[in-house]
Design a protein around this motif. Structure first.
Motif, PDB file in Angstrom:
ATOM      1  N   LYS A  89       0.853  -1.188   0.000  1.00 26.74           N
ATOM      2  CA  LYS A  89       0.000   0.000   0.000  1.00 26.74           C
ATOM      3  C   LYS A  89       0.895   1.246   0.000  1.00 26.74           C
ATOM      4  O   LYS A  89       1.932   1.281   0.659  1.00 26.74           O
ATOM      5  CB  LYS A  89      -0.880  -0.015   1.257  1.00 26.74           C
ATOM      6  CG  LYS A  89      -1.731   1.201   1.450  1.00 26.74           C
ATOM      7  CD  LYS A  89      -2.529   1.098   2.733  1.00 26.74           C
ATOM      8  CE  LYS A  89      -3.328   2.345   2.970  1.00 26.74           C
ATOM      9  NZ  LYS A  89      -4.127   2.251   4.207  1.00 26.74           N
ATOM     10  N   GLY A  90       0.512   2.263  -0.768  1.00 27.04           N
ATOM     11  CA  GLY A  90       1.273   3.507  -0.850  1.00 27.04           C
ATOM     12  C   GLY A  90       2.291   3.530  -1.970  1.00 27.04           C
ATOM     13  O   GLY A  90       2.879   4.569  -2.252  1.00 27.04           O
ATOM     14  N   THR A  91       2.509   2.393  -2.624  1.00 25.62           N
ATOM     15  CA  THR A  91       3.465   2.317  -3.729  1.00 25.62           C
ATOM     16  C   THR A  91       2.877   2.976  -4.976  1.00 25.62           C
ATOM     17  O   THR A  91       1.694   2.805  -5.277  1.00 25.62           O
ATOM     18  CB  THR A  91       3.817   0.848  -4.043  1.00 25.62           C
ATOM     19  OG1 THR A  91       4.305   0.233  -2.859  1.00 25.62           O
ATOM     20  CG2 THR A  91       4.847   0.751  -5.144  1.00 25.62           C
ATOM     21  N   GLU A  92       3.726   3.726  -5.687  1.00 22.43           N
ATOM     22  CA  GLU A  92       3.277   4.320  -6.943  1.00 22.43           C
ATOM     23  C   GLU A  92       3.411   3.267  -8.040  1.00 22.43           C
ATOM     24  O   GLU A  92       4.448   2.606  -8.154  1.00 22.43           O
ATOM     25  CB  GLU A  92       4.101   5.556  -7.286  1.00 22.43           C
ATOM     26  CG  GLU A  92       3.535   6.320  -8.459  1.00 22.43           C
ATOM     27  CD  GLU A  92       4.260   7.637  -8.716  1.00 22.43           C
ATOM     28  OE1 GLU A  92       3.633   8.524  -9.307  1.00 22.43           O
ATOM     29  OE2 GLU A  92       5.445   7.759  -8.348  1.00 22.43           O
ATOM     30  N   VAL A  93       2.344   3.105  -8.817  1.00 18.01           N
ATOM     31  CA  VAL A  93       2.307   2.107  -9.876  1.00 18.01           C
ATOM     32  C   VAL A  93       1.868   2.774 -11.174  1.00 18.01           C
ATOM     33  O   VAL A  93       1.346   3.883 -11.175  1.00 18.01           O
ATOM     34  CB  VAL A  93       1.344   0.937  -9.532  1.00 18.01           C
ATOM     35  CG1 VAL A  93       1.844   0.142  -8.342  1.00 18.01           C
ATOM     36  CG2 VAL A  93      -0.070   1.447  -9.281  1.00 18.01           C
ATOM     37  N   VAL A  94       2.094   2.062 -12.286  1.00 21.66           N
ATOM     38  CA  VAL A  94       1.656   2.536 -13.590  1.00 21.66           C
ATOM     39  C   VAL A  94       0.739   1.471 -14.190  1.00 21.66           C
ATOM     40  O   VAL A  94       0.989   0.277 -14.050  1.00 21.66           O
ATOM     41  CB  VAL A  94       2.854   2.852 -14.518  1.00 21.66           C
ATOM     42  CG1 VAL A  94       3.667   1.619 -14.826  1.00 21.66           C
ATOM     43  CG2 VAL A  94       2.383   3.504 -15.810  1.00 21.66           C
ATOM     44  N   VAL A  95      -0.326   1.903 -14.842  1.00 23.29           N
ATOM     45  CA  VAL A  95      -1.283   0.984 -15.459  1.00 23.29           C
ATOM     46  C   VAL A  95      -0.698   0.481 -16.775  1.00 23.29           C
ATOM     47  O   VAL A  95      -0.343   1.268 -17.654  1.00 23.29           O
ATOM     48  CB  VAL A  95      -2.642   1.670 -15.699  1.00 23.29           C
ATOM     49  CG1 VAL A  95      -3.612   0.722 -16.379  1.00 23.29           C
ATOM     50  CG2 VAL A  95      -3.225   2.183 -14.390  1.00 23.29           C
ATOM     51  N   THR A  96      -0.586  -0.841 -16.915  1.00 17.64           N
ATOM     52  CA  THR A  96      -0.020  -1.444 -18.123  1.00 17.64           C
ATOM     53  C   THR A  96      -1.058  -2.138 -18.987  1.00 17.64           C
ATOM     54  O   THR A  96      -0.792  -2.475 -20.135  1.00 17.64           O
ATOM     55  CB  THR A  96       1.073  -2.465 -17.754  1.00 17.64           C
ATOM     56  OG1 THR A  96       0.483  -3.474 -16.919  1.00 17.64           O
ATOM     57  CG2 THR A  96       2.227  -1.797 -17.029  1.00 17.64           C
ATOM     58  N   GLY A  97      -2.237  -2.393 -18.448  1.00 17.37           N
ATOM     59  CA  GLY A  97      -3.284  -3.069 -19.207  1.00 17.37           C
ATOM     60  C   GLY A  97      -4.526  -3.235 -18.342  1.00 17.37           C
ATOM     61  O   GLY A  97      -4.596  -2.719 -17.220  1.00 17.37           O
ATOM     62  N   TYR A  98      -5.474  -3.971 -18.861  1.00 18.26           N
ATOM     63  CA  TYR A  98      -6.687  -4.242 -18.093  1.00 18.26           C
ATOM     64  C   TYR A  98      -7.321  -5.533 -18.578  1.00 18.26           C
ATOM     65  O   TYR A  98      -7.112  -5.968 -19.706  1.00 18.26           O
ATOM     66  CB  TYR A  98      -7.688  -3.085 -18.180  1.00 18.26           C
ATOM     67  CG  TYR A  98      -8.114  -2.714 -19.580  1.00 18.26           C
ATOM     68  CD1 TYR A  98      -9.209  -3.335 -20.175  1.00 18.26           C
ATOM     69  CD2 TYR A  98      -7.439  -1.748 -20.301  1.00 18.26           C
ATOM     70  CE1 TYR A  98      -9.607  -2.998 -21.453  1.00 18.26           C
ATOM     71  CE2 TYR A  98      -7.821  -1.403 -21.584  1.00 18.26           C
ATOM     72  CZ  TYR A  98      -8.919  -2.031 -22.156  1.00 18.26           C
ATOM     73  OH  TYR A  98      -9.303  -1.687 -23.419  1.00 18.26           O
ATOM     74  N   ASP A  99      -8.060  -6.145 -17.683  1.00 13.47           N
ATOM     75  CA  ASP A  99      -8.823  -7.345 -17.990  1.00 13.47           C
ATOM     76  C   ASP A  99     -10.212  -7.104 -17.431  1.00 13.47           C
ATOM     77  O   ASP A  99     -10.389  -7.090 -16.211  1.00 13.47           O
ATOM     78  CB  ASP A  99      -8.171  -8.579 -17.354  1.00 13.47           C
ATOM     79  CG  ASP A  99      -8.892  -9.868 -17.702  1.00 13.47           C
ATOM     80  OD1 ASP A  99      -9.599  -9.881 -18.727  1.00 13.47           O
ATOM     81  OD2 ASP A  99      -8.746 -10.844 -16.953  1.00 13.47           O
ATOM     82  N   SER A 100     -11.174  -6.853 -18.302  1.00 19.76           N
ATOM     83  CA  SER A 100     -12.516  -6.455 -17.911  1.00 19.76           C
ATOM     84  C   SER A 100     -12.394  -5.125 -17.174  1.00 19.76           C
ATOM     85  O   SER A 100     -11.958  -4.152 -17.762  1.00 19.76           O
ATOM     86  CB  SER A 100     -13.187  -7.537 -17.077  1.00 19.76           C
ATOM     87  OG  SER A 100     -14.513  -7.171 -16.789  1.00 19.76           O
ATOM     88  N   ILE A 101     -12.739  -5.075 -15.878  1.00 18.03           N
ATOM     89  CA  ILE A 101     -12.621  -3.822 -15.139  1.00 18.03           C
ATOM     90  C   ILE A 101     -11.511  -3.871 -14.091  1.00 18.03           C
ATOM     91  O   ILE A 101     -11.427  -3.012 -13.226  1.00 18.03           O
ATOM     92  CB  ILE A 101     -13.955  -3.435 -14.468  1.00 18.03           C
ATOM     93  CG1 ILE A 101     -14.401  -4.504 -13.494  1.00 18.03           C
ATOM     94  CG2 ILE A 101     -15.012  -3.132 -15.514  1.00 18.03           C
ATOM     95  CD1 ILE A 101     -15.573  -4.072 -12.619  1.00 18.03           C
ATOM     96  N   ILE A 102     -10.635  -4.848 -14.179  1.00 21.60           N
ATOM     97  CA  ILE A 102      -9.494  -4.952 -13.270  1.00 21.60           C
ATOM     98  C   ILE A 102      -8.252  -4.473 -14.012  1.00 21.60           C
ATOM     99  O   ILE A 102      -7.916  -4.981 -15.086  1.00 21.60           O
ATOM    100  CB  ILE A 102      -9.303  -6.393 -12.764  1.00 21.60           C
ATOM    101  CG1 ILE A 102     -10.560  -6.846 -12.013  1.00 21.60           C
ATOM    102  CG2 ILE A 102      -8.077  -6.491 -11.876  1.00 21.60           C
ATOM    103  CD1 ILE A 102     -10.548  -8.308 -11.623  1.00 21.60           C
TER     104      ILE A 102
END
Length: 150
Positions: A129-142
């Motif tokens: 928790k608190g880690t900065e992440v980047v969105v790389t893709g999606y599967d449905s709404i996850i």
């Protein structure tokens, strides 16, 4: 009913169709209706009003479509890519985890005030928790995310 009112109503309907469908033909026909409306105000016969409407609609199509295509190409060049919408707009976005991601359980992250369910791209990662992440893709709404390594 006066003919100019008919042209005004038809133009309004076409503009509503344009807003809802975003098709250039409706906008061009609405421009044509302006010519028909002007012809009506000058007392021109209905047949000539229709001819004016058709000519103005074709002229609008010939001039407006290339203009909008150039405008769109400039917007793409400025951003480096075409505008993305929906889930695709989230790709590459940064987020902060509001719940830890575990290999057996997805976590949660906030992007623009929205709380999304997220899982690690690798699958077997634990991201705190608190880690900065980047969105790389999606599967449905996850959303699939990876930690940003400094």
């Amino acid at each position: 009913m006066e003919m100019w009112i008919v042209w005004l109503i038809v133009m309004g309907v076409l503009l509503i169709i344009e807003v809802l469908s975003q098709m250039m033909w409706a906008l061009c026909l609405a421009v044509g209706c302006i010519a028909g409306l002007v012809g009506s105000l000058f007392g021109i016969d209905i047949l000539w009003q229709i001819v004016l409407t058709a000519a103005a609609a074709v002229a609008a199509y010939v001039f407006l479509v290339p203009s909008f295509q150039k405008w769109h190409a400039l917007a793409v060049d400025k951003n480096g890519k075409a505008s993305r919408t929906g889930m695709d707009a989230l790709l590459g976005r940064k987020a902060i985890l509001s719940e830890t991601i575990r290999p057996d359980r997805p976590g949660r992250a906030r992007i623009d005030g929205d709380n999304w369910q997220v899982k690690a791209t690798g699958g077997n990662l634990t991201i705190e928790k608190g880690t900065e992440v980047v969105v790389t893709g999606y599967d449905s709404i996850i959303l699939n995310v990876e930690p940003i390594l400094d």
